[in-house]
Design an enzyme around this catalytic site. Structure first.
Site, mmCIF file in Angstrom:
data_model
loop_
_atom_site.group_PDB
_atom_site.id
_atom_site.type_symbol
_atom_site.label_atom_id
_atom_site.label_comp_id
_atom_site.label_asym_id
_atom_site.label_seq_id
_atom_site.Cartn_x
_atom_site.Cartn_y
_atom_site.Cartn_z
ATOM 1 C CG ASP A 485 22.177 3.577 -9.795
ATOM 2 O OD1 ASP A 485 22.757 3.983 -10.816
ATOM 3 O OD2 ASP A 485 21.339 2.659 -9.802
ATOM 4 C CD GLU A 522 22.483 7.607 -12.595
ATOM 5 O OE1 GLU A 522 22.979 7.506 -13.734
ATOM 6 O OE2 GLU A 522 21.981 6.647 -11.988
#
Length: 895
Positions: A485, A522
């Site tokens: 993340d 990400e």
């Protein structure tokens, strides 16, 4: 004069960095380093004083005119331009100072005190302790004789005790004895340890850590769980001494099942799934197992049936949203509140009001709120398996069931922040080594650009926690990959440290081939680290050559239009949402401008179909041959990957609206459902039929809707419902929660209330069948997965591109006659994407005289319209129906 903020930075034992603007003439001032064991440093009548004990002057600080070194700035680039102050003190004095409050006093030319400020300590802690601490196994460990040792890194603590809770009864309902407080011994590396006895197995424990806490300006004793916990009690109030190597915790369904093999990273087809979503509404799963790990072990459930269909077609990896221990989900079933959602209208406010009323106390959250990184989340375990090792068994059974169903398993990791810091209720790390594990701003406040409490993985022991946790999941649970993340908040060095640790794992020694473990994340660039402000980030384009993938937002935005964060959801159509061909009336652009926009988006899609390589070149809409690095995307290079497995192709994910809901917003309201299904398939095809790994959001093949919710992280089961029985797609179940959607409610109401926008079971089945066809095509033709930039450059081209290209049409040719054969049965493929509503008939550059035909899979597939696709060999003319994707095969020429 009290100490002001934390403006000084102790970057290593010999150097403190000082803001240059606080010393315009550094030759006219002097600096001193002070400490106070109990805190309370201040200047009273020109004298430095402290609370309950004398202040200690550690050293005078000498200005070094050469400044901070390149090495010192590697992970603290934000200190560029700071003054370098040299610390002349021996190690023993420095270590004593670090046990209390530390401050720097600046004096003026006459010796008068000018400024007293706190000091940020991570740099000196790393310099003094990190290298040595790396040799210690942290957390609980068990010897061959079953004797446990518990270790905790807490170099600034003045005392650590183990609070051990045992029971003499093993049966359910057992009574736990009051905790016994046991002293732990401190090593030179700052690691505290205690060795127990075999009877400690499955005991509960916490630490009592006595340490100076800058957040409260005092010495506190915190009772805190183990950051290296591998077992926990319900709601994580206690750690549990679990031996992950205990054979009793290794269920047969896990030990007897190996993960299916995925040969190359480009072969990945990833399905992103939330554990609770998977079964919360699946009536074919026993009620007590719904929403749990154990739901995956029910092989004939509707959910597992759908997963089996996807696996048979070519989906091979399940990505699970966070399932480490989460701070924001109530784990005690008896205390979980359940929303009583009324049967209201499709665009009513009542449903969301019921959901919001219990949202922070129900069983639902996406889980991006880390509490303990290396223990499975307790709310996903069945009610009788939430404590200690029982939770481990339930998680392993899930992994085994997914492996058995044909899937590798990827875990979503959130090392970029924690749910709390300081002395907060769910703070762990900051109560053990205050001020170390979190990234601080220039004044010493915790950064929160991630919307939470940002961690500092640039600090050695936070990076070590990240690496150790990943290795634990890989070895102790046999998961097959990790998604990070907000990976751009980590450094590239962090990700390479993870990669190197995994690569060192072997089947013989560890039961895991670490080199096969998948990594992606990400790669967004924002916040206090943006633009490599502090270190070289793990962002798009900065991981080239590592085979660590980042999500390709170029493809997403080109297909969908605009950005997921646009306030105007209707404006900004894309290739797959009707730009130019199906204007929805919201754009103020002229038709010519819309066409130019569409052609640019088509170029972005072409590049993405070619792996989003930075050095792949083709003729773009302005008539120039441009490389991926030269083609623009919002002021950035569109192409950033060195190899095709470094750009993960996707058009929707758990974040933002679902693909179906984006279509509701952007396609003209009167677009028939049949056309919406075709556009849904078209969008998924841009992901499935390109050269990068594939990533689909769970249910996107079922027209999944969240009733237009743009951020359903805490929207409960109602708005996140997945219906594997394919009866409804969850559109029109009420206005989504106000907190993230109220500004759009007026526009949502007529859409949600329109019955023509709700697909029937037959519509859902049709979309699912066509999505399966895409997976089958991807698996059937190796030419769609060439696997290397070299092969892509040799074999992939885009006929009819350039300034004269047709609006709405993208042609992808893969010519297997160039270079070494990939598919001995074919000379090539032609993939055609027609986003316009009309049939397009077009002569294809350079392909006259070639024999092609529609792929046999499509002749017998779920879309009979595709059988109207024709190819005229003499002229090289293609005819493809509107809103269609067709794959044509070119058989190998006779030898």
């Amino acid at each position: 004069m009290d100490a002001v903020d934390f403006l000084a930075h102790w970057v290593d034992r010999a150097t403190i960095a000082w803001p240059a603007d606080l010393a315009p003439d550094p030759t006219a001032v002097t600096w001193e380093l002070w400490a106070a064991p109990a805190g309370g440093l201040s200047v009273v009548d020109g004298v430095v004083a402290a609370r309950r004990a004398p202040a200690v002057r550690i050293a005078g600080l000498a200005l070094d005119p050469s400044g901070l070194t390149v090495r010192q700035l590697e992970v603290r680039g934000h200190l560029a331009g700071y003054l370098a102050l040299r610390v002349a003190a021996d190690r023993a004095d420095i270590e004593r100072a670090l046990l209390g409050q530390v401050a720097v006093l600046q004096r003026g030319p006459g010796g008068e005190p000018r400024l007293l400020t706190g000091v940020q300590l991570p740099g000196v802690l790393d310099d003094l302790y990190a290298d040595a601490a790396r040799a210690s196994t942290l957390g609980p460990s068990f010897g061959r004789d079953g004797v446990p040792t518990v270790r905790l890194w807490a170099p600034t603590a003045t005392g650590v005790r183990l609070l051990l809770e045992q029971t003499s009864a093993a049966a359910p309902g057992r009574r736990w004895h009051a905790p016994v407080s046991l002293p732990m011994a401190r090593g030179l590396d700052g690691v505290w340890s205690v060795t127990g006895e075999p009877g400690w197995r499955d005991a509960r424990y916490r630490f009592a850590v006595t340490v100076y806490a800058p957040s409260v300006g005092a010495v506190v004793t915190s009772k805190v769980t183990d950051p290296y916990s591998v077992g926990l009690t319900v709601n994580s109030t206690r750690s549990v001494l679990v031996d992950l190597a205990d054979p009793a915790l290794a269920p047969a369904g896990w030990t007897d099942t190996r993960a299916p093999r995925v040969e190359r990273r480009v072969d990945r087809a990833i399905y992103e799934l939330h554990i609770r979503d998977f079964s919360a509404h699946d009536e074919t799963v026993p009620e007590e197992l719904r929403g749990t790990y154990s739901a995956f072990t029910v092989p004939d459930s509707d959910g597992m049936t759908r997963l089996a269909e996807l696996a048979a077609a070519g989906m091979n990896t399940v990505h699970l949203l966070p399932c480490f221990d989460i701070a924001t989900i109530e784990e005690d079933r008896a205390r979980q509140r359940v929303a009583v959602v009324p049967e209201a209208g499709p665009a009513d406010e009542a449903q969301q009001a019921a959901v919001v009323a219990v949202a922070d106390h129900d069983a639902y959250n996406w889980g991006y709120d880390p509490f303990h990184y290396s223990t499975p989340e307790g709310s996903y375990a069945p009610a009788d398996r939430q404590e200690g090792g029982a939770r481990t068994v339930a998680f392993r059974e899930m992994v085994g069931a997914l492996h058995r169903a044909g899937y590798q398993v990827v875990l979503d990791q959130v090392f970029n922040h924690t749910a709390d810091s300081g002395q907060g209720r769910v703070s762990v790390l900051d109560r053990i080594v205050p001020g170390y594990y979190h990234r601080l701003d220039a004044r010493g406040a915790v950064e929160n650009s991630t919307c939470c409490h940002n961690t500092a993985t640039e600090h050695a022991m936070m990076e070590r926690l990240m690496v150790d946790s990943v290795v634990t999941w890989a070895t102790a649970y046999r998961v097959d990959g990790f998604r990070f993340d907000l990976m751009g908040h980590h450094s590239g060095a962090n990700l390479l440290a993870v990669r190197n640790a995994l690569d060192a794992l072997t089947l013989e020694a560890d039961g895991v081939d670490g080199r096969a473990v998948l990594l992606y994340g990400e790669g967004w660039d924002f916040g206090e680290v943006a633009g490599n402000a502090r270190f070289r980030q793990a962002t798009q384009g900065q991981l080239a050559g590592t085979h660590i993938a980042t999500f390709n937002d170029r493809l997403r935005d080109a297909v969908l239009g605009g950005s997921p964060f646009d306030s105007d959801k209707v404006a900004g159509q894309g290739f797959g949402t009707g730009l130019f061909s199906d204007p929805n009336g919201a754009s103020t652009a002229t038709p010519e401008q819309q066409r130019a926009d569409l052609l640019h988006r088509q170029d972005l899609i072409r590049l993405s179909l070619a792996g989003n390589l930075r050095d792949y070149a083709f003729e773009t809409r302005d008539g120039r041959v441009q490389s991926g690095a030269e083609l623009g995307y919002n002021g950035l290079p569109a192409g950033y990957a060195e190899e095709p497995d470094e750009a993960l192709a996707y058009v929707d994910a758990h974040d933002n609206e679902t693909l179906f809901d984006i279509g509701i917003w952007k396609l003209p309201v009167g677009t028939p459902m049949a056309a919406r299904i075709r556009m849904n398939t078209l969008a998924l095809a841009t992901v499935a039929l390109g050269q990068s790994p594939l990533f689909w959001h769970a249910g996107t093949d079922l027209l999944r809707s969240k009733s237009l919710d743009r951020d359903s992280f805490n929207s409960g089961d109602h708005f996140n419902r997945l219906d594997w029985a394919m009866r409804r797609n969850n559109f029109g179940v009420g206005l989504p929660p106000a907190s993230h959607n109220a500004a759009q409610w007026a526009a949502m109401r007529p859409l949600l209330a329109d019955p023509a926008l709700t697909p029937s079971p037959a519509d859902i089945a049709e979309a699912h069948a066509r999505a399966l066809d895409l997976l089958r095509l991807r698996r059937a033709y190796p030419l769609l997965r060439l696997g290397s930039a070299r092969r892509i450059r040799a074999k992939v081209s885009f006929p009819n591109a350039g300034p004269g290209q047709s609006a709405g049409l993208i042609l992808l040719r893969i010519d297997d006659t160039r270079g070494r054969d990939v598919d001995p049965d074919l000379d090539g493929l032609l993939v055609a994407f027609n986003a316009s509503p009309e049939t397009i008939v077009e002569e294809v550059d350079g392909m006259a005289g070639l024999r092609l035909s529609l792929a046999p899979l499509l002749l017998a597939g779920g879309d009979p319209v595709l059988t109207r696709t024709t190819w005229d060999a003499p002229s090289g003319t293609l005819s493809i129906p509107g809103r269609s994707v067709a794959v044509l095969v070119q058989p190998s020429a006779p030898a």
